[in-house]
Design an enzyme around this catalytic site. Sequence first.
Site, short mmCIF file in Angstrom:
data_model
loop_
_atom_site.label_atom_id
_atom_site.label_comp_id
_atom_site.label_asym_id
_atom_site.label_seq_id
_atom_site.Cartn_x
_atom_site.Cartn_y
_atom_site.Cartn_z
N THR A 27 10.14 15.44 48.80
CA THR A 27 9.32 15.63 47.59
C THR A 27 9.23 14.28 46.89
O THR A 27 9.93 13.34 47.26
CB THR A 27 9.94 16.66 46.62
OG1 THR A 27 11.16 16.13 46.08
CG2 THR A 27 10.22 17.99 47.31
N ALA A 56 14.92 14.38 46.91
CA ALA A 56 14.56 14.58 45.51
C ALA A 56 14.65 13.20 44.85
O ALA A 56 15.68 12.53 44.94
CB ALA A 56 15.52 15.56 44.85
N VAL A 82 19.13 11.95 47.91
CA VAL A 82 18.58 11.29 46.71
C VAL A 82 17.60 10.20 47.14
O VAL A 82 17.90 9.38 48.00
CB VAL A 82 19.72 10.69 45.85
CG1 VAL A 82 19.13 9.94 44.65
CG2 VAL A 82 20.66 11.79 45.38
N LYS A 83 16.42 10.25 46.52
CA LYS A 83 15.36 9.30 46.89
C LYS A 83 15.26 8.23 45.81
O LYS A 83 15.13 8.56 44.62
CB LYS A 83 14.06 10.08 47.00
CG LYS A 83 13.00 9.50 47.91
CD LYS A 83 11.88 10.53 48.02
CE LYS A 83 10.75 10.08 48.87
NZ LYS A 83 9.62 11.01 48.78
N VAL A 84 15.32 6.98 46.23
CA VAL A 84 15.23 5.87 45.26
C VAL A 84 14.14 4.91 45.71
O VAL A 84 13.88 4.77 46.91
CB VAL A 84 16.58 5.11 45.15
CG1 VAL A 84 17.71 6.03 44.69
CG2 VAL A 84 16.96 4.42 46.45
#
Length: 216
Positions: A27, A56, A82-84
């Site tokens: 997402t 996310a 975790v998306k950075v």
Amino acid sequence: MKFFADTADTAEIAELAATGLLDGVTTNPSLIAKSGRDIIEVTREICGLTDGPVSAEVIALDHAGMMREAEILRKIADNVCVKVPLTMDGLKTCKALTSDGTMVNVTLCFSANQALLAAKAGASFVSPFVGRHDDNGFDGMQLISDIRLIYDNYDFQTEILVASIRHGLHVLEAAKIGADVITAPPAVIKGLVKHVLTDKGVEGFLADWAKTGQTI
Ligand code: E4P
């Protein structure tokens, strides 16, 4: 090759998950906005629909803020990734989170050097955006080839997650290059099964079968 669905639409995800072809979900803030739902609530629901990683994305631009948001996101479920963003603060956050055992997807990658940095930061996944690369007059698939070569040269374990996929040809090229994962809108994934000769073949077999008067 793993297939991730690039959407926050839970009905579409459930439909794909039921086929057994779904390996995870990605997402981003735009997809969450499109869903019209609360990020925590919808991410929790998506995490229940697949055992695979569910990306996310943080919103903060600074390391401290990203760490604060990551703390909230990673508590949603064990399969949250975790998306950075691919910035210096994003890389610093990636290093801190992966050292702590959290999966991290480093996103918005547009160069092989950026991908090299993501691997050095211990990223679980790097997301090169091929469609947006093509849209701007660059060769998205050349980027994937370059990253594959570099990662193989140094035996980096970061998985190449080909993102911003627009059509089946992107999927085919990514598979030929040996990318680890593609993330695509469900319509693109479902479209891969279509072939006019398959439809014609089924039609012909059914017509001939009807003439036999048999049932199985
Ligand atoms: C990847 O994780 C992104 O969510 C996505 O693939 C972006 O695709 P777009 O360029 O179609 O927005």
